[in-house]
Design a protein around this motif. Structure first.
Motif, PDB file in Angstrom:
ATOM      1  N   THR A 186       0.828  -1.198   0.000  1.00  0.00           N
ATOM      2  CA  THR A 186       0.000   0.000   0.000  1.00  0.00           C
ATOM      3  C   THR A 186       0.865   1.252   0.000  1.00  0.00           C
ATOM      4  OG1 THR A 186      -0.134  -0.147   2.415  1.00  0.00           O
ATOM      5  CG2 THR A 186      -1.940  -1.096   1.148  1.00  0.00           C
ATOM      6  N   ARG A 187       2.092   1.125   0.485  1.00  0.00           N
ATOM      7  CA  ARG A 187       3.032   2.247   0.446  1.00  0.00           C
ATOM      8  C   ARG A 187       3.847   2.125  -0.839  1.00  0.00           C
ATOM      9  NH1 ARG A 187       7.842   3.567   4.866  1.00  0.00           N
ATOM     10  NH2 ARG A 187       8.572   5.491   3.896  1.00  0.00           N
ATOM     11  N   SER A 188       3.329   2.714  -1.890  1.00  0.00           N
ATOM     12  CA  SER A 188       3.984   2.622  -3.194  1.00  0.00           C
ATOM     13  C   SER A 188       3.615   3.839  -4.021  1.00  0.00           C
ATOM     14  CB  SER A 188       3.570   1.338  -3.927  1.00  0.00           C
ATOM     15  OG  SER A 188       2.167   1.290  -4.106  1.00  0.00           O
ATOM     16  N   ASN A 189       4.363   4.059  -5.086  1.00  0.00           N
ATOM     17  CA  ASN A 189       4.135   5.200  -5.964  1.00  0.00           C
ATOM     18  C   ASN A 189       2.911   4.954  -6.850  1.00  0.00           C
ATOM     19  OD1 ASN A 189       6.627   6.829  -5.378  1.00  0.00           O
ATOM     20  ND2 ASN A 189       7.575   4.925  -6.026  1.00  0.00           N
ATOM     21  N   LYS A 190       2.054   5.954  -6.937  1.00  0.00           N
ATOM     22  CA  LYS A 190       0.831   5.852  -7.728  1.00  0.00           C
ATOM     23  C   LYS A 190       0.930   6.586  -9.056  1.00  0.00           C
ATOM     24  CE  LYS A 190      -1.157   3.743  -4.279  1.00  0.00           C
ATOM     25  NZ  LYS A 190      -1.450   2.293  -4.328  1.00  0.00           N
ATOM     26  N   SER A 191       1.992   7.361  -9.259  1.00  0.00           N
ATOM     27  CA  SER A 191       2.123   8.139 -10.485  1.00  0.00           C
ATOM     28  C   SER A 191       3.594   8.326 -10.806  1.00  0.00           C
ATOM     29  CB  SER A 191       1.427   9.498 -10.336  1.00  0.00           C
ATOM     30  OG  SER A 191       2.029  10.242  -9.294  1.00  0.00           O
ATOM     31  N   THR A 192       3.892   9.012 -11.897  1.00  0.00           N
ATOM     32  CA  THR A 192       5.235   9.274 -12.423  1.00  0.00           C
ATOM     33  C   THR A 192       5.915   7.959 -12.801  1.00  0.00           C
ATOM     34  OG1 THR A 192       6.549   9.212 -10.384  1.00  0.00           O
ATOM     35  CG2 THR A 192       5.377  11.264 -10.887  1.00  0.00           C
TER      36      THR A 192
END
Length: 247
Positions: A103-109
């Motif tokens: 759940t602690r992860s990058n959602k964009s870029t």
């Protein structure tokens, strides 16, 4: 304690993370950054604490090995049996097989690509045990699992919106749709590579065959330009994929 996904697993105490070592409740905070690794561990019921810090890229391995050895030396014991399911309310959830990402992860870029390599597949065996994160998790209570040979526990959480999560004593993981799985994205990448190779290799071969057969290149100039652009596009695309994989 300020939050927990399930009262039967470890949670959070504001700025501290709860952990259970040898049956003792521990509050701790650890972290790493550019060759440094540190950990602060407090055991309230024993009046015991430990702080360790390292300054090498392999330091996190030393910290990881030190903590269980520290507790085996000063506070030996085992984790108590879990409380009954009634303390959590509701019926236990059945884990859904599939791919899960932290759940602690990058959602964009472009950093979102890291999610592809950090996701893991969850499988449910015929006997009800789980296979997740290269570990086998055996049921110890309704809706609660414990890793074989360890003390870490796992449970399944479902939100009101219908999202499914796998919560452990450490990180939590969210189930991802099929188009975000690493298998699907590898298939897309391979399809692109095959298409690019067709443009890069196939078109020059066709031109060579036409020349050997002495056929006049009667194609319009616009067609020849578009063919060249297709080859260049495929070549640049392959270079981009290779450089991205090595980044």
């Amino acid at each position: 304690r300020s939050f927990t996904a399930d009262p039967r697993i470890d949670g959070y105490a504001h700025g501290f993370k709860e952990q259970t070592f040898n049956g003792h409740r521990v509050i701790m905070h650890d972290g790493t950054w550019e060759g440094f690794a540190s950990a602060l561990v407090l055991v309230p019921d024993a009046g015991l604490g430990l702080f360790v810090s390292t300054n090498s890229f392999g330091g996190i391995d030393a910290v990881t090995d030190l903590l269980p050895a520290f507790f085996d030396r000063f506070l030996p014991g085992t984790r108590a049996a879990p409380p009954p399911r009634s303390s959590t309310g509701g019926a236990p959830l059945t884990p859904r097989p599939g791919f899960y990402r932290p759940t602690r992860s990058n959602k964009s870029t472009i950093e979102k690509l890291v999610t592809l390599t950090s996701s893991a597949r969850l499988r449910v065996a015929d006997d009800g045990a789980l296979r997740f994160k290269n570990k086998r998790w055996t049921p110890v209570a309704p809706g609660l699992y414990q890793e074989d040979g360890g003390a870490q526990r796992l449970t399944v959480v479902k939100t009101a919106a219908g999202d499914t999560y796998v919560a452990t004593d450490g990180p939590a993981y969210e189930r991802i749709p099929w188009w975000d799985t690493i298998l699907f994205n590898i298939a897309v990448a391979l399809l692109f590579v095959a298409t690019a190779l067709t443009a890069i290799v196939g078109m020059p071969l066709i031109a060579l065959v036409r020349r050997l057969r002495r056929r006049s290149p009667d194609m319009p100039r616009a067609w020849r330009i578009s063919r060249l652009l297709a080859c260049l596009g495929g070549a640049f695309g392959l270079v981009f994929v290779v450089l991205l994989a090595r980044a």
